[in-house]
Design a protein around this motif. Structure first.
Motif, PDB file in Angstrom:
ATOM      1  N   GLY A  10     -80.867  60.553  -6.629  1.00  0.00           N
ATOM      2  CA  GLY A  10     -79.680  61.399  -6.733  1.00  0.00           C
ATOM      3  C   GLY A  10     -80.059  62.806  -7.166  1.00  0.00           C
ATOM      4  O   GLY A  10     -81.247  63.162  -7.254  1.00  0.00           O
ATOM      5  N   GLN A  11     -79.040  63.609  -7.429  1.00  0.00           N
ATOM      6  CA  GLN A  11     -79.259  65.018  -7.781  1.00  0.00           C
ATOM      7  C   GLN A  11     -80.103  65.147  -9.061  1.00  0.00           C
ATOM      8  O   GLN A  11     -81.160  65.772  -9.070  1.00  0.00           O
ATOM      9  CB  GLN A  11     -77.891  65.671  -7.974  1.00  0.00           C
ATOM     10  N   MET A  12     -79.635  64.545 -10.148  1.00  0.00           N
ATOM     11  CA  MET A  12     -80.372  64.624 -11.410  1.00  0.00           C
ATOM     12  C   MET A  12     -81.673  63.839 -11.329  1.00  0.00           C
ATOM     13  O   MET A  12     -82.709  64.266 -11.850  1.00  0.00           O
ATOM     14  CB  MET A  12     -79.488  64.068 -12.541  1.00  0.00           C
ATOM     15  N   TYR A  35     -62.495  58.121 -12.644  1.00  0.00           N
ATOM     16  CA  TYR A  35     -63.911  58.454 -12.882  1.00  0.00           C
ATOM     17  C   TYR A  35     -64.142  58.711 -14.370  1.00  0.00           C
ATOM     18  O   TYR A  35     -65.066  58.160 -14.982  1.00  0.00           O
ATOM     19  CB  TYR A  35     -64.291  59.694 -12.064  1.00  0.00           C
ATOM     20  N   LYS A  64     -66.488  56.657 -17.082  1.00  0.00           N
ATOM     21  CA  LYS A  64     -67.608  57.300 -17.792  1.00  0.00           C
ATOM     22  C   LYS A  64     -67.431  57.146 -19.301  1.00  0.00           C
ATOM     23  O   LYS A  64     -68.391  56.897 -20.033  1.00  0.00           O
ATOM     24  CB  LYS A  64     -67.708  58.781 -17.419  1.00  0.00           C
ATOM     25  N   SER A 103     -73.298  61.703 -19.602  1.00  0.00           N
ATOM     26  CA  SER A 103     -71.860  61.538 -19.414  1.00  0.00           C
ATOM     27  C   SER A 103     -71.266  62.896 -19.038  1.00  0.00           C
ATOM     28  O   SER A 103     -72.015  63.812 -18.684  1.00  0.00           O
ATOM     29  CB  SER A 103     -71.216  60.941 -20.666  1.00  0.00           C
ATOM     30  N   LEU A 155     -83.233  49.442  -7.418  1.00  0.00           N
ATOM     31  CA  LEU A 155     -82.645  48.806  -8.604  1.00  0.00           C
ATOM     32  C   LEU A 155     -81.144  49.098  -8.630  1.00  0.00           C
ATOM     33  O   LEU A 155     -80.734  50.247  -8.778  1.00  0.00           O
ATOM     34  CB  LEU A 155     -83.288  49.343  -9.894  1.00  0.00           C
ATOM     35  N   ASP A 156     -80.359  48.029  -8.501  1.00  0.00           N
ATOM     36  CA  ASP A 156     -78.908  48.158  -8.555  1.00  0.00           C
ATOM     37  C   ASP A 156     -78.478  47.948 -10.011  1.00  0.00           C
ATOM     38  O   ASP A 156     -78.633  46.860 -10.564  1.00  0.00           O
ATOM     39  CB  ASP A 156     -78.273  47.102  -7.640  1.00  0.00           C
ATOM     40  N   LEU A 157     -77.931  49.013 -10.572  1.00  0.00           N
ATOM     41  CA  LEU A 157     -77.554  48.989 -11.990  1.00  0.00           C
ATOM     42  C   LEU A 157     -76.506  47.923 -12.296  1.00  0.00           C
ATOM     43  O   LEU A 157     -76.349  47.517 -13.451  1.00  0.00           O
ATOM     44  CB  LEU A 157     -76.984  50.368 -12.356  1.00  0.00           C
ATOM     45  N   HIS A 176     -81.312  53.698  -5.788  1.00  0.00           N
ATOM     46  CA  HIS A 176     -80.269  52.666  -5.729  1.00  0.00           C
ATOM     47  C   HIS A 176     -80.762  51.389  -5.056  1.00  0.00           C
ATOM     48  O   HIS A 176     -80.517  50.288  -5.527  1.00  0.00           O
ATOM     49  CB  HIS A 176     -79.069  53.246  -4.961  1.00  0.00           C
ATOM     50  N   THR A 216     -72.612  66.431 -19.949  1.00  0.00           N
ATOM     51  CA  THR A 216     -72.895  67.690 -19.284  1.00  0.00           C
ATOM     52  C   THR A 216     -71.769  67.979 -18.297  1.00  0.00           C
ATOM     53  O   THR A 216     -70.770  67.240 -18.263  1.00  0.00           O
ATOM     54  CB  THR A 216     -74.286  67.652 -18.616  1.00  0.00           C
ATOM     55  N   THR A 226     -70.346  59.003  -8.741  1.00  0.00           N
ATOM     56  CA  THR A 226     -69.963  60.379  -9.064  1.00  0.00           C
ATOM     57  C   THR A 226     -68.900  60.962  -8.122  1.00  0.00           C
ATOM     58  O   THR A 226     -68.610  62.154  -8.198  1.00  0.00           O
ATOM     59  CB  THR A 226     -71.208  61.302  -9.053  1.00  0.00           C
ATOM     60  N   ALA A 270     -80.147  58.137 -14.446  1.00  0.00           N
ATOM     61  CA  ALA A 270     -79.528  59.132 -13.555  1.00  0.00           C
ATOM     62  C   ALA A 270     -78.646  58.464 -12.502  1.00  0.00           C
ATOM     63  O   ALA A 270     -78.158  59.136 -11.599  1.00  0.00           O
ATOM     64  CB  ALA A 270     -80.605  59.975 -12.888  1.00  0.00           C
ATOM     65  N   ALA A 271     -78.445  57.154 -12.617  1.00  0.00           N
ATOM     66  CA  ALA A 271     -77.579  56.451 -11.655  1.00  0.00           C
ATOM     67  C   ALA A 271     -76.128  56.588 -12.088  1.00  0.00           C
ATOM     68  O   ALA A 271     -75.815  56.513 -13.270  1.00  0.00           O
ATOM     69  CB  ALA A 271     -77.965  54.976 -11.591  1.00  0.00           C
ATOM     70  N   GLY A 272     -75.262  56.794 -11.140  1.00  0.00           N
ATOM     71  CA  GLY A 272     -73.845  56.871 -11.473  1.00  0.00           C
ATOM     72  C   GLY A 272     -73.001  56.874 -10.220  1.00  0.00           C
ATOM     73  O   GLY A 272     -73.491  57.184  -9.124  1.00  0.00           O
ATOM     74  N   LEU A 311     -72.553  70.069 -12.550  1.00  0.00           N
ATOM     75  CA  LEU A 311     -73.988  70.036 -12.252  1.00  0.00           C
ATOM     76  C   LEU A 311     -74.280  70.481 -10.813  1.00  0.00           C
ATOM     77  O   LEU A 311     -73.566  70.100  -9.890  1.00  0.00           O
ATOM     78  CB  LEU A 311     -74.436  68.579 -12.421  1.00  0.00           C
TER      79      LEU A 311
HETATM   80  N1  LIG Z   1     -72.498  66.005 -10.757  1.00  0.00           N
HETATM   81  C1  LIG Z   1     -71.860  66.511 -11.825  1.00  0.00           C
HETATM   82  O1  LIG Z   1     -71.204  67.560 -11.748  1.00  0.00           O
HETATM   83  C2  LIG Z   1     -71.928  65.799 -13.143  1.00  0.00           C
HETATM   84  C3  LIG Z   1     -71.272  66.353 -14.247  1.00  0.00           C
HETATM   85  C4  LIG Z   1     -71.340  65.689 -15.469  1.00  0.00           C
HETATM   86  C5  LIG Z   1     -72.029  64.498 -15.575  1.00  0.00           C
HETATM   87  N2  LIG Z   1     -72.645  63.974 -14.484  1.00  0.00           N
HETATM   88  C6  LIG Z   1     -73.347  62.701 -14.640  1.00  0.00           C
HETATM   89  O2  LIG Z   1     -74.724  62.894 -14.373  1.00  0.00           O
HETATM   90  C7  LIG Z   1     -75.284  61.718 -13.783  1.00  0.00           C
HETATM   91  C8  LIG Z   1     -76.051  62.075 -12.513  1.00  0.00           C
HETATM   92  O3  LIG Z   1     -75.175  62.748 -11.640  1.00  0.00           O
HETATM   93  P1  LIG Z   1     -75.653  63.319 -10.241  1.00  0.00           P
HETATM   94  O4  LIG Z   1     -74.898  64.546  -9.981  1.00  0.00           O
HETATM   95  O5  LIG Z   1     -77.144  63.319 -10.185  1.00  0.00           O
HETATM   96  O6  LIG Z   1     -75.103  62.170  -9.279  1.00  0.00           O
HETATM   97  P2  LIG Z   1     -75.566  61.744  -7.802  1.00  0.00           P
HETATM   98  O7  LIG Z   1     -76.262  62.859  -7.112  1.00  0.00           O
HETATM   99  O8  LIG Z   1     -74.365  61.137  -7.168  1.00  0.00           O
HETATM  100  O9  LIG Z   1     -76.647  60.611  -8.072  1.00  0.00           O
HETATM  101  C9  LIG Z   1     -76.280  59.357  -8.543  1.00  0.00           C
HETATM  102  C10 LIG Z   1     -77.262  58.366  -8.003  1.00  0.00           C
HETATM  103  O10 LIG Z   1     -76.890  57.078  -8.495  1.00  0.00           O
HETATM  104  C11 LIG Z   1     -77.089  56.158  -7.432  1.00  0.00           C
HETATM  105  N3  LIG Z   1     -76.295  54.953  -7.634  1.00  0.00           N
HETATM  106  C12 LIG Z   1     -75.000  54.750  -7.335  1.00  0.00           C
HETATM  107  N4  LIG Z   1     -74.673  53.478  -7.631  1.00  0.00           N
HETATM  108  C13 LIG Z   1     -75.791  52.879  -8.109  1.00  0.00           C
HETATM  109  C14 LIG Z   1     -76.086  51.600  -8.564  1.00  0.00           C
HETATM  110  N5  LIG Z   1     -75.173  50.613  -8.577  1.00  0.00           N
HETATM  111  N6  LIG Z   1     -77.344  51.317  -8.978  1.00  0.00           N
HETATM  112  C15 LIG Z   1     -78.295  52.271  -8.964  1.00  0.00           C
HETATM  113  N7  LIG Z   1     -78.075  53.520  -8.523  1.00  0.00           N
HETATM  114  C16 LIG Z   1     -76.830  53.825  -8.106  1.00  0.00           C
HETATM  115  C17 LIG Z   1     -76.663  56.907  -6.198  1.00  0.00           C
HETATM  116  O11 LIG Z   1     -77.209  56.289  -5.065  1.00  0.00           O
HETATM  117  P3  LIG Z   1     -76.346  56.191  -3.689  1.00  0.00           P
HETATM  118  O12 LIG Z   1     -76.042  57.602  -3.314  1.00  0.00           O
HETATM  119  O13 LIG Z   1     -77.270  55.474  -2.772  1.00  0.00           O
HETATM  120  O14 LIG Z   1     -75.124  55.403  -4.054  1.00  0.00           O
HETATM  121  C18 LIG Z   1     -77.262  58.275  -6.467  1.00  0.00           C
HETATM  122  O15 LIG Z   1     -78.581  58.358  -5.992  1.00  0.00           O
HETATM  123  C19 LIG Z   1     -74.116  60.756 -13.579  1.00  0.00           C
HETATM  124  O16 LIG Z   1     -74.060  59.867 -14.682  1.00  0.00           O
HETATM  125  C20 LIG Z   1     -72.896  61.661 -13.638  1.00  0.00           C
HETATM  126  O17 LIG Z   1     -71.746  60.971 -14.072  1.00  0.00           O
HETATM  127  C21 LIG Z   1     -72.622  64.595 -13.274  1.00  0.00           C
END
Ligand SMILES: NC(=O)c1ccc[n+]([C@@H]2O[C@H](COP(=O)([O-])OP(=O)(O)OC[C@H]3O[C@@H](n4cnc5c(N)ncnc54)[C@H](OP(=O)(O)O)[C@@H]3O)[C@@H](O)[C@H]2O)c1
Length: 287
Positions: free
Chosen positions: A11-13, A124, A128, A99, A34-36, A31, A147, A61, A57-59, A150
């Motif tokens: 994912g992004q982070m 959502y 969280k 979070s 490892l499925d969380l 993902h 945070t 989102t 970093a899984a979520g 992002l």
């Molecule tokens: N983006 C923001 O603006 C923001 C702001 C505040 C906090 N956060 C938090 O920061 C964290 C990372 O965010 P991000 O922006 O990096 O999100 P992201 O780009 O959506 O990455 C999340 C990753 O988690 C994977 N995932 C989803 N379901 C899963 C599961 N059951 N088991 C394992 N992996 C799984 C996704 O894979 P798939 O794509 O294959 O499902 C994706 O690669 C999250 O906890 C989010 O809540 C994000």
């Protein structure tokens, strides 16, 4: 040497974490690896990898998608972290769990402190917030890091969307009544790694880009970085752009908790955006 395990590594982070940890002892699981939500797989993975630190970093989102699929959002954001935290607790592993600013209701008039009462207003956000509770109750050696807003080279995000719309449209309408702090993922992950091995007290911290703006302000700044006329971005209200999920009007987080314990402060958001374009301009421009 610290042994790191990154979940959601694609994912992004997660992408930025893996890049920041190049040359370190690190395992990154996406993902499909490892499925969380699979408690048995999580415990087996932790047992096999025996990391000192797990960076989760899984979520789930998709803020709007969570409204129509609360079960999926809950499984990943609520139950997953609880399972992961319990397994970390069993093996004595430190857990860093991100979070969101969206755990707050959004009616504040000053930046939210860690000690402020939460009030999630969307599915959502509720999942969280429940994930935070699950981590806290499952084990002691955790850092929950809230945070916000992002963006990074390796994800779908607002900055990339604006870059794409700049190419496609003459003008772009962007909401000007939601206030928050844009956070550059590459800088955030450096801070998360610092936190993980800092020895500062376990618990919850806020870590976002410094200062605040609105989505409209951020969009104008993106246009500036692209060398485009920022006046092509037009302000509008949330009411004019209805979305399935409620967004807080004001979700600026105070980084006081972070800085008080002596952790490196984050850059002001506008400087960080310029650094992001300097480092990863091609990826951000590609949209
Ligand atoms: N983006 C923001 O603006 C923001 C702001 C505040 C906090 N956060 C938090 O920061 C964290 C990372 O965010 P991000 O922006 O990096 O999100 P992201 O780009 O959506 O990455 C999340 C990753 O988690 C994977 N995932 C989803 N379901 C899963 C599961 N059951 N088991 C394992 N992996 C799984 C996704 O894979 P798939 O794509 O294959 O499902 C994706 O690669 C999250 O906890 C989010 O809540 C994000």
């Amino acid at each position: 040497m610290t042994r790191w395990l990154v979940t959601g590594a694609e994912g992004q982070m997660g992408t930025d974490l893996m890049q920041a940890l190049q040359g370190e002892k690190v395992i990154g699981w996406g993902h499909k690896d490892l499925d969380l939500t699979d408690g048995y797989a999580v415990r087996r993975a932790l047992h096999a990898a025996a990391p000192d630190v797990v960076l989760n970093a899984a979520g789930y989102t998709d803020v709007d998608g969570a409204e129509t699929d609360p079960e999926a959002a809950g499984a990943v954001n609520m139950r997953g972290p609880g399972v992961l935290a319990a397994a970390c607790g069993e093996y004595g592993t430190i857990l860093v769990h991100p979070s969101t600013d969206y755990v707050f209701a959004g009616d504040a008039t000053r930046p939210y402190k860690v000690s402020d009462t939460v009030g999630p207003q969307s599915t959502y956000a509720r999942t969280k917030e429940a994930g935070e509770v699950g981590v806290r109750s499952a084990m002691r050696k955790h850092y929950i890091v809230r945070t916000s807003w992002l963006y990074g080279a390796g994800g779908d995000n607002f900055v990339k969307t604006m870059a794409r719309l700049e190419r496609e449209r003459d003008t772009v309408n962007v909401v000007d009544d939601q206030h928050g702090s844009p956070t550059w993922s590459a800088e955030l992950v450096e801070r998360l790694l610092e936190l993980a091995t800092s020895g500062v007290p376990w618990g919850t911290y806020h870590c976002t880009g410094g200062g605040a703006t609105t989505w409209y302000g951020l969009a104008r700044a993106v246009f500036e970085e692209l060398g485009a006329d920022p006046d092509r971005v037009k302000p509008c209200s949330t009411a004019e752009m209805p979305r399935p999920a409620h967004r807080p009007a004001y979700s600026v987080l105070s980084n006081e908790s972070w800085e008080t314990v002596g952790l490196t402060p984050m850059s002001p958001w506008r400087e960080a955006l310029a650094m992001a374009f300097a480092k990863s301009g091609d990826a951000l421009r590609a949209g």
